[in-house]
Design a protein around this motif. Structure first.
Motif, short mmCIF file in Angstrom:
data_model
loop_
_atom_site.label_atom_id
_atom_site.label_comp_id
_atom_site.label_asym_id
_atom_site.label_seq_id
_atom_site.Cartn_x
_atom_site.Cartn_y
_atom_site.Cartn_z
N GLN A 197 -9.99 -64.07 -41.70
CA GLN A 197 -11.36 -64.48 -41.37
C GLN A 197 -11.57 -64.20 -39.88
O GLN A 197 -11.11 -64.96 -39.03
CB GLN A 197 -11.55 -65.97 -41.68
N MET A 198 -12.26 -63.10 -39.58
CA MET A 198 -12.37 -62.64 -38.20
C MET A 198 -13.82 -62.56 -37.76
O MET A 198 -14.74 -62.52 -38.58
CB MET A 198 -11.71 -61.26 -38.04
N VAL A 199 -14.01 -62.53 -36.44
CA VAL A 199 -15.31 -62.26 -35.84
C VAL A 199 -15.13 -61.13 -34.82
O VAL A 199 -14.02 -60.89 -34.34
CB VAL A 199 -15.92 -63.51 -35.16
N ASN A 200 -16.23 -60.44 -34.55
CA ASN A 200 -16.22 -59.34 -33.58
C ASN A 200 -15.14 -58.31 -33.91
O ASN A 200 -14.48 -57.77 -33.00
CB ASN A 200 -16.01 -59.88 -32.15
N ALA A 201 -14.96 -58.05 -35.19
CA ALA A 201 -13.94 -57.09 -35.61
C ALA A 201 -14.45 -55.66 -35.39
O ALA A 201 -15.60 -55.33 -35.67
CB ALA A 201 -13.60 -57.29 -37.08
N ARG A 202 -13.56 -54.83 -34.88
CA ARG A 202 -13.90 -53.43 -34.62
C ARG A 202 -12.69 -52.56 -34.93
O ARG A 202 -11.58 -52.83 -34.47
CB ARG A 202 -14.31 -53.25 -33.16
N LEU A 203 -12.92 -51.51 -35.70
CA LEU A 203 -11.86 -50.59 -36.06
C LEU A 203 -12.07 -49.25 -35.34
O LEU A 203 -13.16 -48.69 -35.37
CB LEU A 203 -11.81 -50.35 -37.56
N GLU A 204 -11.01 -48.78 -34.71
CA GLU A 204 -10.97 -47.39 -34.23
C GLU A 204 -10.14 -46.63 -35.25
O GLU A 204 -8.90 -46.71 -35.24
CB GLU A 204 -10.34 -47.34 -32.85
N PRO A 205 -10.79 -45.92 -36.17
CA PRO A 205 -10.08 -45.41 -37.36
C PRO A 205 -9.20 -44.20 -37.13
O PRO A 205 -8.33 -43.92 -37.95
CB PRO A 205 -11.23 -45.07 -38.31
N LEU A 206 -9.43 -43.46 -36.03
CA LEU A 206 -8.66 -42.24 -35.83
C LEU A 206 -8.44 -42.03 -34.33
O LEU A 206 -9.16 -41.28 -33.68
CB LEU A 206 -9.40 -41.04 -36.45
N VAL A 207 -7.42 -42.71 -33.81
CA VAL A 207 -7.06 -42.60 -32.40
C VAL A 207 -5.93 -41.58 -32.27
O VAL A 207 -5.13 -41.41 -33.19
CB VAL A 207 -6.61 -43.97 -31.85
N GLY A 208 -5.88 -40.89 -31.16
CA GLY A 208 -4.81 -39.93 -30.94
C GLY A 208 -5.14 -39.00 -29.80
O GLY A 208 -5.88 -39.35 -28.88
N GLU A 209 -4.60 -37.78 -29.88
CA GLU A 209 -4.79 -36.79 -28.83
C GLU A 209 -5.40 -35.52 -29.42
O GLU A 209 -5.14 -35.17 -30.57
CB GLU A 209 -3.45 -36.46 -28.16
N ASP A 210 -6.18 -34.84 -28.60
CA ASP A 210 -6.78 -33.56 -28.97
C ASP A 210 -6.07 -32.46 -28.21
O ASP A 210 -6.06 -32.45 -26.97
CB ASP A 210 -8.27 -33.53 -28.64
N VAL A 211 -5.46 -31.53 -28.93
CA VAL A 211 -4.73 -30.44 -28.31
C VAL A 211 -5.55 -29.16 -28.43
O VAL A 211 -5.93 -28.75 -29.54
CB VAL A 211 -3.35 -30.26 -28.97
N ASN A 212 -5.85 -28.54 -27.30
CA ASN A 212 -6.56 -27.26 -27.27
C ASN A 212 -5.59 -26.11 -27.49
O ASN A 212 -4.46 -26.12 -26.98
CB ASN A 212 -7.27 -27.08 -25.93
N ARG A 213 -6.03 -25.09 -28.23
CA ARG A 213 -5.17 -23.93 -28.46
C ARG A 213 -5.20 -22.97 -27.27
O ARG A 213 -4.21 -22.29 -26.98
CB ARG A 213 -5.62 -23.21 -29.73
N ASP A 214 -6.32 -22.85 -26.58
CA ASP A 214 -6.45 -22.00 -25.39
C ASP A 214 -6.03 -20.55 -25.66
O ASP A 214 -5.27 -19.93 -24.90
CB ASP A 214 -5.62 -22.56 -24.22
N LEU A 215 -6.49 -20.00 -26.77
CA LEU A 215 -6.21 -18.60 -27.08
C LEU A 215 -6.98 -17.68 -26.15
O LEU A 215 -8.14 -17.95 -25.80
CB LEU A 215 -6.59 -18.31 -28.54
N LEU A 216 -6.35 -16.58 -25.77
CA LEU A 216 -7.02 -15.58 -24.96
C LEU A 216 -7.66 -14.55 -25.88
O LEU A 216 -6.97 -13.82 -26.61
CB LEU A 216 -6.01 -14.91 -24.02
N LEU A 217 -8.99 -14.52 -25.86
CA LEU A 217 -9.75 -13.67 -26.76
C LEU A 217 -10.74 -12.83 -25.96
O LEU A 217 -11.04 -13.16 -24.80
CB LEU A 217 -10.49 -14.54 -27.78
N PRO A 218 -11.27 -11.76 -26.54
CA PRO A 218 -12.21 -10.91 -25.82
C PRO A 218 -13.63 -11.46 -25.76
O PRO A 218 -14.60 -10.72 -25.56
CB PRO A 218 -12.16 -9.59 -26.60
N TYR A 219 -13.76 -12.78 -25.96
CA TYR A 219 -15.06 -13.43 -25.87
C TYR A 219 -14.85 -14.89 -25.55
O TYR A 219 -13.76 -15.45 -25.72
CB TYR A 219 -15.84 -13.27 -27.18
N MET A 220 -15.92 -15.54 -25.05
CA MET A 220 -15.86 -16.94 -24.67
C MET A 220 -16.27 -17.84 -25.84
O MET A 220 -16.86 -17.36 -26.81
CB MET A 220 -16.76 -17.21 -23.46
N GLY A 221 -15.98 -19.13 -25.69
CA GLY A 221 -16.42 -20.09 -26.70
C GLY A 221 -15.33 -21.10 -27.01
O GLY A 221 -14.13 -20.83 -26.83
#
Length: 309
Positions: free
Chosen positions: A32-56
């Motif tokens: 029996q809780m009040v002010n309950a809040r779930l962060e459902p998907l916490v973690g880290e974001d890893v960029n690939r940083d591929l070198l390609l002949p275009y940006m984005g």
């Protein structure tokens, strides 16, 4: 079809084997809780940083995924002396050892090894998130004219997320709290039981998600308990907090909330050090805010105890 914020069920049960679903039920394990809040998907974001002949942007890869639940629980007894309170599983998952004395009381004391964990189900109007191997930390406050509450932050391994009907819950084990007041609450610090505007306690558990090859877990790795008390200012002859702070003196903290058997919760600390006092006022009356450091004695693992009776 819309899903509604208020349609929520939270279940928690301590695990017999770490990380293995303890299968909590609405009939036996509802929180029996009040002010309950779930962060459902916490973690880290890893960029690939591929070198390609275009940006984005190339997108990211989500790694080290876990979930975190925060919420508050009213501080009250269990209804009968010697019966564990309904929020007991959360305290146990916060590195507190539960010791039941039948017909007398239930005590929770800090531990530094063999910490328990819990399985938590968070069902938000038909979508169930499962946290496995959850461990956490908590704070509590005793503020006049307010309902006292534990505030938990629980971190768990990411279990399944599924469409699952809201369970029927039984909340009979949860007792109605009484407000913090002169009639219901007592407090003393270093033997001084003067007028108190509020006291906070932070168990200070350090919780670390640990993701390795061959092992994933949520670990409790340290505890540094702190808090504060706001005391009405008195003469130095009555209590010299400034000298106590400068002398690094340690003393007893004792608080009790509730007066009726089955709905009494006590808090005790044997060796509390007072930090640097500050001077303030409320309603034009002087007060001292006292930082508190909860230290163990030479015995260890005894800096804080909760007794429910």
């Amino acid at each position: 079809m819309a899903r509604f914020f208020r349609n929520l069920a939270i279940l928690a049960k301590n695990e017999a084997t770490y990380g293995v679903d303890a299968v909590p039920t609405g009939a036996a394990n509802a929180m029996q809780m009040v002010n309950a809040r779930l962060e459902p998907l916490v973690g880290e974001d890893v960029n690939r940083d591929l070198l390609l002949p275009y940006m984005g942007h190339q997108g990211v890869i989500l790694v080290g995924n876990y979930a975190r639940l925060s919420g508050e629980v009213e501080i009250a007894g269990s209804g009968a002396a010697g019966t564990a309170p309904a929020y007991g599983p959360l305290l146990r998952a916060c590195a507190m050892q539960e010791v039941v004395a039948a017909g007398l009381d239930v005590q929770y004391t800090s531990i530094s090894k063999l910490q328990e964990a819990a399985t938590i189900y968070f069902n938000a109007d038909g979508v169930r998130h499962i946290l496995l191997g959850a461990r956490g930390t908590f704070t509590l406050n005793l503020t006049p004219r307010q309902i006292p509450r534990f505030s938990f932050t629980m971190t768990g391994l990411l279990g399944t997320i599924t469409d699952t009907a809201l369970p029927a819950v039984t909340l009979a084990a949860w007792q109605k709290p009484v407000p913090v007041s002169k009639a219901n609450t007592t407090f003393s610090l270093h033997g001084h039981a003067g007028a108190c505007e509020g006291v906070t306690m932070d168990i200070g558990n350090q919780i670390e998600p640990r993701f390795l090859i061959g092992s994933e877990s949520i670990e409790h790795v340290d505890r540094q308990m702190t808090g504060s008390a706001i005391m009405e200012a008195v003469s130095l002859a009555t209590k010299n907090w400034f000298q106590i702070a400068q002398d690094h003196t340690k003393g007893v903290l004792a608080a009790s909330h509730g007066t009726v058997a089955g709905n009494i919760v006590e808090f005790a600390a044997p060796a509390v050090q007072v930090g640097r006092p500050s001077l303030g006022e409320t309603q034009r009356i002087l007060n001292n805010t006292l930082p508190l450091f909860y230290t163990p004695t030479a015995a260890g693992n005894d800096e804080f105890k909760i007794t429910v009776k």
